[in-house]
Write a protein that holds these residues in place. Structure first.
Motif, PDB file in Angstrom:
ATOM      1  N   GLU A  81      -5.227 -39.073 -14.493  1.00  0.00           N
ATOM      2  CA  GLU A  81      -5.168 -40.319 -15.259  1.00  0.00           C
ATOM      3  C   GLU A  81      -5.485 -40.043 -16.735  1.00  0.00           C
ATOM      4  O   GLU A  81      -4.784 -40.517 -17.625  1.00  0.00           O
ATOM      5  CB  GLU A  81      -6.144 -41.343 -14.666  1.00  0.00           C
ATOM      6  CG  GLU A  81      -6.122 -42.709 -15.318  1.00  0.00           C
ATOM      7  CD  GLU A  81      -4.779 -43.422 -15.202  1.00  0.00           C
ATOM      8  OE1 GLU A  81      -3.902 -42.949 -14.455  1.00  0.00           O
ATOM      9  OE2 GLU A  81      -4.606 -44.455 -15.879  1.00  0.00           O
ATOM     10  N   ARG A  91       2.982 -41.768 -23.273  1.00  0.00           N
ATOM     11  CA  ARG A  91       3.642 -40.800 -24.144  1.00  0.00           C
ATOM     12  C   ARG A  91       4.430 -41.519 -25.241  1.00  0.00           C
ATOM     13  O   ARG A  91       4.389 -41.123 -26.408  1.00  0.00           O
ATOM     14  CB  ARG A  91       4.574 -39.953 -23.282  1.00  0.00           C
ATOM     15  CG  ARG A  91       4.767 -38.562 -23.769  1.00  0.00           C
ATOM     16  CD  ARG A  91       5.569 -37.769 -22.739  1.00  0.00           C
ATOM     17  NE  ARG A  91       6.189 -36.618 -23.379  1.00  0.00           N
ATOM     18  CZ  ARG A  91       5.511 -35.551 -23.764  1.00  0.00           C
ATOM     19  NH1 ARG A  91       4.206 -35.501 -23.614  1.00  0.00           N
ATOM     20  NH2 ARG A  91       6.129 -34.539 -24.343  1.00  0.00           N
ATOM     21  N   ARG A 146      -2.513 -38.426 -18.263  1.00  0.00           N
ATOM     22  CA  ARG A 146      -1.425 -39.362 -18.541  1.00  0.00           C
ATOM     23  C   ARG A 146      -1.731 -40.162 -19.793  1.00  0.00           C
ATOM     24  O   ARG A 146      -0.870 -40.349 -20.659  1.00  0.00           O
ATOM     25  CB  ARG A 146      -1.261 -40.315 -17.351  1.00  0.00           C
ATOM     26  CG  ARG A 146       0.016 -41.141 -17.395  1.00  0.00           C
ATOM     27  CD  ARG A 146       0.217 -41.871 -16.082  1.00  0.00           C
ATOM     28  NE  ARG A 146      -0.590 -43.064 -15.982  1.00  0.00           N
ATOM     29  CZ  ARG A 146      -0.149 -44.287 -16.288  1.00  0.00           C
ATOM     30  NH1 ARG A 146       1.077 -44.452 -16.696  1.00  0.00           N
ATOM     31  NH2 ARG A 146      -0.947 -45.324 -16.189  1.00  0.00           N
ATOM     32  N   TYR A 160      -1.097 -28.378 -19.819  1.00  0.00           N
ATOM     33  CA  TYR A 160      -0.748 -29.611 -19.106  1.00  0.00           C
ATOM     34  C   TYR A 160      -1.036 -29.483 -17.616  1.00  0.00           C
ATOM     35  O   TYR A 160      -1.539 -30.409 -16.977  1.00  0.00           O
ATOM     36  CB  TYR A 160       0.733 -29.939 -19.320  1.00  0.00           C
ATOM     37  CG  TYR A 160       1.076 -30.484 -20.691  1.00  0.00           C
ATOM     38  CD1 TYR A 160       0.092 -30.755 -21.628  1.00  0.00           C
ATOM     39  CD2 TYR A 160       2.387 -30.747 -21.049  1.00  0.00           C
ATOM     40  CE1 TYR A 160       0.400 -31.253 -22.882  1.00  0.00           C
ATOM     41  CE2 TYR A 160       2.711 -31.261 -22.302  1.00  0.00           C
ATOM     42  CZ  TYR A 160       1.704 -31.499 -23.217  1.00  0.00           C
ATOM     43  OH  TYR A 160       2.018 -31.993 -24.436  1.00  0.00           O
ATOM     44  N   PRO A 200       3.214 -35.735 -19.701  1.00  0.00           N
ATOM     45  CA  PRO A 200       4.189 -36.256 -18.730  1.00  0.00           C
ATOM     46  C   PRO A 200       3.847 -35.778 -17.332  1.00  0.00           C
ATOM     47  O   PRO A 200       4.401 -34.792 -16.851  1.00  0.00           O
ATOM     48  CB  PRO A 200       5.519 -35.682 -19.212  1.00  0.00           C
ATOM     49  CG  PRO A 200       5.154 -34.465 -19.975  1.00  0.00           C
ATOM     50  CD  PRO A 200       3.784 -34.671 -20.538  1.00  0.00           C
ATOM     51  N   VAL A 201       2.930 -36.494 -16.684  1.00  0.00           N
ATOM     52  CA  VAL A 201       2.330 -36.000 -15.437  1.00  0.00           C
ATOM     53  C   VAL A 201       3.390 -35.736 -14.354  1.00  0.00           C
ATOM     54  O   VAL A 201       3.382 -34.686 -13.711  1.00  0.00           O
ATOM     55  CB  VAL A 201       1.275 -37.000 -14.918  1.00  0.00           C
ATOM     56  CG1 VAL A 201       0.745 -36.581 -13.568  1.00  0.00           C
ATOM     57  CG2 VAL A 201       0.124 -37.093 -15.906  1.00  0.00           C
ATOM     58  N   SER A 222       5.603 -45.625 -21.391  1.00  0.00           N
ATOM     59  CA  SER A 222       4.572 -44.715 -20.887  1.00  0.00           C
ATOM     60  C   SER A 222       3.605 -44.452 -22.036  1.00  0.00           C
ATOM     61  O   SER A 222       3.938 -44.694 -23.198  1.00  0.00           O
ATOM     62  CB  SER A 222       5.207 -43.403 -20.435  1.00  0.00           C
ATOM     63  OG  SER A 222       5.677 -42.695 -21.559  1.00  0.00           O
ATOM     64  N   VAL A 252      -3.480 -31.929 -15.642  1.00  0.00           N
ATOM     65  CA  VAL A 252      -3.057 -32.783 -14.530  1.00  0.00           C
ATOM     66  C   VAL A 252      -3.962 -32.548 -13.325  1.00  0.00           C
ATOM     67  O   VAL A 252      -4.329 -33.482 -12.620  1.00  0.00           O
ATOM     68  CB  VAL A 252      -1.580 -32.508 -14.172  1.00  0.00           C
ATOM     69  CG1 VAL A 252      -1.213 -33.148 -12.851  1.00  0.00           C
ATOM     70  CG2 VAL A 252      -0.674 -33.025 -15.275  1.00  0.00           C
ATOM     71  N   THR A 284       5.921 -37.255  -6.507  1.00  0.00           N
ATOM     72  CA  THR A 284       5.614 -38.082  -7.666  1.00  0.00           C
ATOM     73  C   THR A 284       6.227 -39.472  -7.541  1.00  0.00           C
ATOM     74  O   THR A 284       5.512 -40.453  -7.409  1.00  0.00           O
ATOM     75  CB  THR A 284       6.123 -37.413  -8.944  1.00  0.00           C
ATOM     76  OG1 THR A 284       7.501 -37.077  -8.777  1.00  0.00           O
ATOM     77  CG2 THR A 284       5.348 -36.158  -9.237  1.00  0.00           C
TER      78      THR A 284
END
Lengths: 495, 453
Positions: free
Chosen positions: B338, A324, B341, B329, B346-347, A322, B333, B241
């Protein structure tokens, strides 16, 4: 078309462009990325209104201000993204918008017969009652062509029609093009694949930087002269000199240091990519649009799923699943699409800057806004970002300043590998130069930079090495940039 | 100035509404509180003889009893004697007066309130007639709290009531605000409220020991109830998700499933109570532990506990959204998933967390509801989801995501509460109120659109 001119805010997209298609011609419209081909097509299709110029069909001037005007004038346009309704049948798609009246029944039988006639005309077989979503890309293209013919189009424009087709499907497309040609329909064919141009076109028009360059019959051109026409501008001195140029080791002494990719595979666009970027050097990744450059960058960054291949940094293999993970490993990506992917436009520049760096500013679970603010201010000075204050909305900045904000947020992360995707797209000349200077400063600090660019002068002016992609594979690596030319890069890119 | 109005539009609307209702409901106020009782007692002690003898007369209502009790206590501490306390009807008053008038030589005063002072036996002529037969009350005087002109909307009693009744909605709206900031929606909150109420009630009765349940047992039962709802929220988040099901669809399904589960649990429980032979009915699961009502009906420092809980949650949510990484966050989001992310947010985790919080808030609201009604009601919270969404939207949170403020939602909930209260006071029927609220939501969104331009 004569003397077509079109400007967008800040960009003069088309400068006095001429285009001439005779009945039964297949005209290749060529040019580098950003040369103005798409804009010209959109003017023909009624999506953009030209600022000046005349469009004549059969000697009569026509005014095109909407897609309907364009259709009525007999122009059919097949965009790269098809305008089809996936859940409807072939027949319904072809005659969409041509229903006899608002309240009458659709004459299904008549439409089915006409659809068959159209398919016969171009020599293909297709079930008019099949659902469009069940068709292959090539078949969908046929539906688009049939749709254009059903509107009695005299001119059909195809934008990169072969980009998504397999070699066998391309042959089918060629057959259709020849059939249409023999029926006296004029075709404008846009493609990056020079082989195809030589195979089916009889006339070539080249655009460069939005300006008309030349039109010639294909017989008078060779591959080399064609590339020269496309890239023909001379290199201006728009790139800064680097203070310390590290000698690039090619004998493997430093081979371990930096980013190395081997056999990356992922998605439809990246088929097998291996190359490395050493610390202290800028590697340019180039190729035509659709060659898989951005997709390769996204794989490295973990934004898309990697199906195979390894990524190592300083000899250590990274497990990146990812963005991240990639950020944690010290890799960052400045996306080509800053507005869509790089920034959150409705938030302040400070919030955008802080997003990947919050862990550095938090204490006891709370963000220390003063620390965050101070860090940002130091970059405002260092990068000379023009903002009214940290609270300014990111969406209100100019392209160059947006790029600097994105850069600031990654510099604060102290990334080791920085991937720039089209770093200067949509940025004015002054800001461009500043970004080039910054890139130099970063490599001097021992960072590894991967720069994706379609602008060959930029590639030649900035890179220590050049990697050329074509359809998801590396087709060439140029170590001796000084003696490389735009022609030699293009030659690798259009293989 | 323009900027200020745009930023604080909803607060200004709320204040304007309060001002409007204050003017409309301006009228004679007749205080009937223990505080008024103390005042009346003081007046009696001051104006009558050293040690006054007093009869207290009021109606038989909870408030009147509290009032008369306050008067009695104050008179007695002041050295006076309370000969009789009457909480009843005019006949009771007459009988009491006749009795004391006969038994005592001198009765100084009647302490009463506005409602009882209008009774026949307390009228001056009638008192004179009675005094002829019963000379003890010949010199009697009638005392009642002073009336004054004040808007009945703006009384402490009414305001506390309005907020208290809408605390449940406001608590759920915290979770909904987070969800809507991420450009999502959660339709399941009303059903989750009921599910939590029923689950908690069953847990109190079966596991914590019913009527004998201790504090730890009750807390454990509440934890189970909210835990179930939090898990439902996590399920919503995972579906949205990992499986990419639209939030509207997932939470619509959860709304039905959770409501069904709440009813099933209630019916099964009732059936089990009756020995399992007969089918149960979807009645509330009664909670017998008396102390369980503390949260919903109790008060601390004179403020009802639901209001305190609501305020505490709002402060906590505000800090989370403005001062922590998680808050940033969540906004990121919602603003551009996008870009978030690609910035390392950490979407998926953020989205799952947000739906979990929304479920937990609905659960907490369910506990308040169960505590207030001393039972888990499987039909509680119907249509709450729409009221909650209305509160969030009126509070200025954009359904497109990325923007919104926690305290905006509180103001939004209060605007709706105040309008409802005002319409009730004006005697507008509930059907007509629905039309008003529909229009209100539309107006709030339109206002938001114009603000953006």
């Amino acid at each position: 078309m004569r003397g077509v001119d079109k400007s967008f805010p800040g960009v003069h997209a088309l400068k006095n462009v001429d285009l001439n298609v005779e009945a039964g011609d297949v005209l290749a419209l060529l040019g580098e990325n950003g040369a103005g081909k798409s804009t010209l097509i959109k003017v023909l299709g009624g999506a953009h209104r030209p600022d000046a110029g005349i469009i004549e069909i059969d000697g009569r001037p026509v005014e095109i201000t909407s897609p309907q005007d364009s259709q009525r004038a007999g122009i059919g346009i097949i965009y790269q993204e098809f305008n089809l309704v996936p859940a409807m049948t072939v027949r319904e798609n072809i005659f969409l918008g041509q229903e006899p009246g608002r309240v009458s029944f659709v004459p299904a039988g008549k439409e089915r017969r006409r659809a068959r006639e159209l398919f016969d005309r171009i020599g293909v077989e297709l079930d008019p009652d099949a659902l469009v979503r069940d068709l292959t890309v090539a078949q969908q293209q046929v539906v688009e062509i049939a749709k254009a013919l059903s509107l009695d189009s005299r001119i059909i424009v195809m934008d990169e029609p072969s980009a998504a087709l397999s070699p066998r499907e391309v042959e089918g497309l060629f057959r259709i093009v020849k059939e249409l040609k023999s029926q006296g329909i004029g075709i404008v064919y846009v493609s990056h694949r020079l082989d195809e141009i030589f195979a089916i076109c009889n006339q070539v028009t080249v655009l460069r930087d939005g300006a008309y360059v030349d039109s010639k019959p294909i017989g008078e051109l060779t591959r080399e002269t064609l590339i020269e026409l496309m890239v023909g501008r001379k290199l201006e001195n728009e790139f800064p000199k680097r203070a310390v140029t590290k000698t690039v080791e090619t004998d493997g002494k430093e081979a371990g240091a930096g980013l190395a990719l081997s056999n990356l595979v992922g998605g439809p666009k990246v088929k097998n990519v291996s190359f490395n970027v050493r610390r202290g050097e800028i590697v340019a990744l180039t190729g035509l649009v659709g060659a898989g450059r951005t997709e390769t960058a996204r794989l490295i960054f973990g934004a898309d799923k990697r199906e195979a291949g390894t990524i190592t940094l300083d000899g250590e293999e990274l497990s990146i699943n990812s963005p991240r993970d990639a950020i944690a490993a010290g890799i960052c990506l400045l996306t080509e699409d800053r507005k869509g992917q790089g920034l959150i436009l409705n938030q302040s520049v400070l919030e955008n800057f802080g997003l990947p760096n919050l862990s550095r500013f938090t204490a006891g679970g709370l963000i220390q806004q003063k620390r965050e603010r101070n860090a940002f201010q130091s970059y405002v000075q260092q990068l000379q970002i023009k903002v009214s204050g940290p609270e300014q909305r990111a969406g209100n900045l100019s392209g160059g300043n947006q790029q600097k904000v994105v850069l600031a947020k990654w510099l604060e992360r102290d990334a080791e590998v920085i991937i720039f995707d089209e770093p200067t797209r949509g940025i004015d000349v002054g800001a461009k130069f500043e970004i080039y200077l910054l890139m130099h400063r970063l490599v001097e600090q021992g960072k590894a930079i991967l720069m994706i660019s379609s602008e060959l002068p930029e590639v030649l002016g900035m890179a220590d090495r050049i990697v050329v992609l074509h359809e998801g594979r590396v087709t060439g690596e140029i170590n001796d940039v000084k003696s490389a030319t735009q022609e030699s890069i293009m030659d690798l890119a259009v293989k | 100035m323009k900027r200020f109005i745009a930023d604080n539009g909803s607060v200004i609307v709320l204040l304007a509404l309060c001002a409007y209702y204050s003017v409309v409901t301006l009228g004679e106020q007749h205080p009937n509180t223990p505080a008024a009782g103390l005042e009346v007692a003081a007046t009696i002690l001051k104006e009558s003889s050293e040690q006054p003898t007093v009869v207290v007369i009021t109606r038989d209502t909870v408030q009147d009893r509290a009032y008369s009790e306050a008067v009695r206590a104050a008179i007695e501490t002041g050295g006076g004697t309370v000969l009789a306390v009457v909480n009843g009807a005019p006949t009771d008053a007459r009988m009491a007066l006749e009795q004391v008038g006969g038994a005592f030589s001198k009765v100084d005063a009647i302490a009463t309130n506005h409602s009882a002072s209008g009774w026949g036996p307390l009228k001056p002529q009638k008192l004179k007639v009675t005094a002829e037969k019963f000379p003890g009350i010949a010199g009697i005087k009638v005392f009642k709290p002073r009336s004054y002109t004040w808007p009945s909307f703006l009384t402490r009693e009414n305001l506390v009531n309005v907020i208290n009744q809408n605390a449940v909605i406001a608590i759920i709206a915290i979770g909904m605000t987070l969800v809507i900031i991420t450009a999502g929606i959660d339709l399941s909150v009303g059903s989750l409220l009921a599910l939590c109420g029923v689950t908690t009630a069953v847990a109190v009765q079966q596991m914590a020991g019913g009527a004998d349940a201790g504090t730890i047992g009750l807390l454990g039962a509440c934890l189970i109830g909210t835990g179930v709802c939090t898990l439902c929220g996590v399920f919503n988040g995972v579906m949205i998700t990992w499986f990419r099901v639209p939030a509207f669809v997932v939470t619509l399904a959860m709304m039905m499933v959770a409501r069904g589960l709440a009813l099933i649990v209630a019916v099964q429980y009732q059936s089990a109570l009756l020995g399992g032979g007969t089918e149960g009915t979807p009645e509330a699961v009664k909670i017998e532990a008396a102390s369980f009502g503390w949260l919903g009906n109790g008060a601390t420092l004179g403020i009802p506990n639901p209001i305190l809980l609501m305020l505490a949650l709002y402060v906590l949510a505000h800090i989370t959204m403005t001062k922590t990484s998680v808050g940033r966050y969540i906004y990121a989001v919602g603003g551009n998933p996008e870009a978030a992310r690609l910035s390392g947010v950490p979407v998926f985790g953020v989205l799952i967390l947000v739906y979990a919080i929304c479920g937990a808030m609905a659960g907490l609201a369910g506990i308040v509801d169960a505590s207030r009604f001393e039972g888990g009601r499987p039909n509680a919270g119907e249509m709450y989801e729409l009221q909650v969404i209305a509160a969030v939207v009126v509070g200025g949170t954009s359904l497109a995501g990325g923007e919104g403020r926690i305290f905006g939602t509180l103001v939004g909930a209060m605007i709706i509460a105040v309008i409802q209260n005002g319409l009730n006071m004006a005697g507008v029927a509930s059907y007509e109120q629905k039309c008003v609220f529909g229009g209100l939501i539309l107006a709030a969104v339109l206002l938001d659109r114009f603000k953006r331009k």
